[in-house]
Design a protein around this motif. Sequence first.
Motif, PDB file in Angstrom:
ATOM      1  N   LYS A  25       5.924  -3.746  -4.775  1.00 17.18           N
ATOM      2  CA  LYS A  25       4.412  -2.475  -4.818  1.00 17.18           C
ATOM      3  C   LYS A  25       3.086  -2.411  -6.730  1.00 17.18           C
ATOM      4  O   LYS A  25       3.075  -3.488  -6.988  1.00 17.18           O
ATOM      5  CB  LYS A  25       3.898  -1.323  -4.565  1.00 17.18           C
ATOM      6  N   MET A  26       4.758  -3.094  -7.725  1.00 19.46           N
ATOM      7  CA  MET A  26       4.034  -3.450  -8.338  1.00 19.46           C
ATOM      8  C   MET A  26       3.486  -4.895  -9.042  1.00 19.46           C
ATOM      9  O   MET A  26       3.652  -5.573 -10.022  1.00 19.46           O
ATOM     10  CB  MET A  26       4.597  -2.805 -10.082  1.00 19.46           C
ATOM     11  N   SER A  67       8.402   0.381  -4.836  1.00 19.50           N
ATOM     12  CA  SER A  67       7.662   0.872  -5.944  1.00 19.50           C
ATOM     13  C   SER A  67       7.215  -0.124  -6.781  1.00 19.50           C
ATOM     14  O   SER A  67       5.913  -0.537  -7.085  1.00 19.50           O
ATOM     15  CB  SER A  67       8.255   2.453  -6.784  1.00 19.50           C
ATOM     16  N   LEU A  68       8.638  -1.555  -7.124  1.00 20.24           N
ATOM     17  CA  LEU A  68       8.024  -2.266  -7.997  1.00 20.24           C
ATOM     18  C   LEU A  68       7.648  -3.437  -7.536  1.00 20.24           C
ATOM     19  O   LEU A  68       7.719  -4.365  -7.352  1.00 20.24           O
ATOM     20  CB  LEU A  68      10.062  -2.596  -8.481  1.00 20.24           C
ATOM     21  N   VAL A  76      10.033   0.795 -15.076  1.00 19.45           N
ATOM     22  CA  VAL A  76       8.941   0.270 -15.933  1.00 19.45           C
ATOM     23  C   VAL A  76       8.861  -0.374 -17.415  1.00 19.45           C
ATOM     24  O   VAL A  76       8.787  -1.183 -17.879  1.00 19.45           O
ATOM     25  CB  VAL A  76       8.069   0.849 -14.990  1.00 19.45           C
ATOM     26  N   HIS A  82       6.611  -6.540  -8.404  1.00 24.11           N
ATOM     27  CA  HIS A  82       7.878  -7.485  -9.058  1.00 24.11           C
ATOM     28  C   HIS A  82       9.229  -7.826  -7.615  1.00 24.11           C
ATOM     29  O   HIS A  82       9.043  -7.178  -6.728  1.00 24.11           O
ATOM     30  CB  HIS A  82       8.590  -6.644 -10.073  1.00 24.11           C
TER      31      HIS A  82
END
Length: 365
Positions: free
Chosen positions: A59-60, A56-57, A363, A62
């Motif tokens: 994809k953001m 998830s990070l 986040v 990071h």
Amino acid sequence: MRSAAIARHVFAGANTSEGFRSFFNYLISPEAHRIIVLKGGPGVGKSTFMKHIAESLLKMGHDVEMFHCSSDPESLDGMACPDLQVAVVDGTAPHIVDLRYPGAVDEIVYLGDYWDESAIRDHRQEIFTASKEKATNFSRAYRFLRTAGDVLNDWSEANSMALDRGKANRLASAAVKNVLGAVSEFDATVPGRVRELFASATTPDGFVNYVDSLVRPCANVYVVVGGPGTGKSTLLRRLADEAIRRGLDVELFHCSLNADSLEHIVLPQLSTAVITSVEPHEWQVRPEDKVIDMNSCLDPDTVKTNASIIDYDRDMMNAAMDRAVHFLQLARQSHARLESYYIPNVDFDAVARVRRATLERIVKG
């Protein structure tokens, strides 16, 4: 933040000739804002929890570091997001994590809150048996890793007898000059920081190496070529010590069989990696790589004299490593059997809700 996030893959612990060696205290810098320690038995979803957060990070946007498990490289022991200064780590044996600043930085997420304890206790005897089998197989694996380590030392000694130390010293001096030449010896007010990890590990899947994920982001790559005992680790240590003295941060990547020996170093501020290429983890040298050949420091006549010793040691070490891998495979099978008594009795929907809430807190900062 870059548009294309980078995923680095490493090991924080390894099965070495002296048993399990851990560098878990180097998962993230001492200035970490949040360290989440996952607790719970086998099969409760700790690795999946970390994988989902890492993905998830990424994809953001990071950058993420994934710390693979040397007992099963498909699983994670931890993950870190350096720019958010956050780490999530498996806090169960053999990588026990102490809380330094409970509440302020460190927190425990206990996934055992989401299992049916009475149903698990029905398998108490099977759990005892599988746990003992797992421990026995690890003990056997470590015996053969000790044997492989002893044979590697003999192999190194055979090459060391042929080493022209004056020539090796000059080659190391040239490497320091070439790698650090643009960094002044006098500008640093404090030494650089050191971080210690493994780029490779002996696993149930054999030898697993993630050095490519370390090299990929680096603009400059030096490849040190040479067999055991040719001075590669000494050169890396000398280069690392000088870089630290000049105020540069250094990542040290240790040999997964002999953890006292260095395999690779990365200098993040210089976007530079200095890696070794030796069996079983040969690096395919690219046109842009700069090669430092330690074999050029060996006396050919002595090498020829010791060739039969080296050939014997190579065969014996490979046989011992194969046997160690066999018992690591049996240990993984025992662990899978352990998981089978937990997985049917875990509320994974509840675990997923905790994971999503944890990601949201990470986040938000």
